[in-house]
Scaffold this motif. Structure first.
Motif, mmCIF file in Angstrom:
data_model
loop_
_atom_site.group_PDB
_atom_site.id
_atom_site.type_symbol
_atom_site.label_atom_id
_atom_site.label_comp_id
_atom_site.label_asym_id
_atom_site.label_seq_id
_atom_site.Cartn_x
_atom_site.Cartn_y
_atom_site.Cartn_z
ATOM 1 N N PRO A 183 40.661 83.219 33.010
ATOM 2 C CA PRO A 183 40.814 82.328 31.860
ATOM 3 C C PRO A 183 39.637 81.360 31.744
ATOM 4 O O PRO A 183 39.077 80.935 32.747
ATOM 5 N N HIS B 111 38.688 77.690 30.120
ATOM 6 C CA HIS B 111 39.346 76.484 29.623
ATOM 7 C C HIS B 111 38.347 75.490 29.045
ATOM 8 O O HIS B 111 37.197 75.441 29.466
ATOM 9 N N GLN C 170 43.311 76.463 27.204
ATOM 10 C CA GLN C 170 42.662 77.769 27.348
ATOM 11 C C GLN C 170 42.012 78.169 26.031
ATOM 12 O O GLN C 170 42.651 78.168 24.988
#
Length: 85
Positions: free
Chosen positions: A67, A69, A75
């Protein structure tokens, strides 16, 4: 479906195209950073199809998903890269 490498993993044409895109981006910039919506538009399929493809290829050990961010913790997207075997 076609088998890839010597393994028993068979990918659909969409999964093959997606894996090829991720492999190219991994070579160029280290990872393909995108949302599933962006990938679905690029591949010409639904977000659900992309989600299933990513889930499967990750489970099979073909790709790694990390992910991405923002500074406030939300995110933004994921970074997809091919796993070297």
């Amino acid at each position: 479906m076609r088998k890839i490498h010597e393994s028993d993993i068979s990918l659909t044409p969409t999964q093959e195209r997606l894996l090829g895109y991720i492999a190219a981006q991994t070579t160029i910039s280290g990872a393909a950073q995108a949302t599933k919506k962006e990938l679905s538009q690029l591949m010409g399929c639904s977000v659900k199809t992309i989600d299933r493809a990513i889930t499967r290829m990750s489970r099979e050990g073909l790709i790694k998903v990390e992910p991405c961010h923002s500074e406030n913790g939300g995110q933004l997207s994921n970074a997809y890269s091919v796993v070297n075997s």
